[in-house]
Design an enzyme around this catalytic site. Sequence first.
Site, PDB file in Angstrom:
ATOM      1  N   ASP A   1      -6.243   0.291   0.706  1.00 17.62           N
ATOM      2  CA  ASP A   1      -6.073   0.388   2.078  1.00 17.62           C
ATOM      3  C   ASP A   1      -7.714  -0.094   2.347  1.00 17.62           C
ATOM      4  O   ASP A   1      -8.088  -0.663   1.839  1.00 17.62           O
ATOM      5  CB  ASP A   1      -6.044   1.815   2.387  1.00 17.62           C
ATOM      6  CG  ASP A   1      -7.175   2.809   2.174  1.00 17.62           C
ATOM      7  OD1 ASP A   1      -8.228   2.361   1.455  1.00 17.62           O
ATOM      8  OD2 ASP A   1      -7.218   4.092   2.571  1.00 17.62           O
TER       9      ASP A   1
ATOM     10  N   LYS B   1       0.855  -1.092   0.211  1.00 17.00           N
ATOM     11  CA  LYS B   1      -0.035  -0.203  -0.067  1.00 17.00           C
ATOM     12  C   LYS B   1       0.815   1.231  -0.114  1.00 17.00           C
ATOM     13  O   LYS B   1       0.612   2.084  -0.837  1.00 17.00           O
ATOM     14  CB  LYS B   1      -0.816   0.061   1.076  1.00 17.00           C
ATOM     15  CG  LYS B   1      -1.863   1.073   1.226  1.00 17.00           C
ATOM     16  CD  LYS B   1      -2.565   1.346   2.437  1.00 17.00           C
ATOM     17  CE  LYS B   1      -1.701   2.262   3.302  1.00 17.00           C
ATOM     18  NZ  LYS B   1      -2.130   2.713   4.480  1.00 17.00           N
TER      19      LYS B   1
END
Length: 211
Positions: free
Chosen positions: A138, A120
Amino acid sequence: MTRRKTNTILQILAATYPDASTRLHYDNLYQLMVAVVLSAQCTDEQVNKVTPALFKHYPDINSLANADLNELEKLINRVGLFRAKAKNLKAAAIIIQERFNGQIPDQFEDLLTLPGIGRKTANVIISVGFGKPGLAVDTHVQRVANRTGMARAKTPHQTEVQLKQNIDPKDWNQTHHLLIFHGRQICKARNPLCDVCPIEKYCEKNLEMNK
Ligand code: SF4
């Protein structure tokens, strides 16, 4: 979900959230990297409260690499997991100095070698920091993508792969921001506001995706 439907959803979200972008405050690549690492399991607002003093004390990779760990911890102790994040940030800065000539690497695989940087974070640095295609997943992106049916995946990595298959690389970065905005404002974790949702007509409403 078809590529066409996915892109229809993204067009509607783009019209709904024309200012979708990161809420983290930063002035350069170094500050972006630090802020994104701090934002794991923490709100952007909370990160923005600690970074002004942090960047004043440690304005660059070199100062961060030489940081006193206790002092660094004190500066970020209002952020969740601050001890681990302090340790990772210092270690990452040392590695960037030793292996990458003090420059934050612009290759995804290189970023993944740094402590505290997972897929991420690396995707955010690649896309927001370097302007290259990247799609960070996320908790909001994971939830919205799977509720709508844009993805059918258990893990963020699988969701990332599935979204990328249906979305033009030039739109990956914006997709990340649009799904976050939609997740925060309408497709909330506990009480999704389906009645007022602009993409309700196209959504599969897989509401078992609660997180
Ligand atoms: S219709 Fe409901 S579940 Fe689907 S995206 Fe909108 S708020 Fe989320």
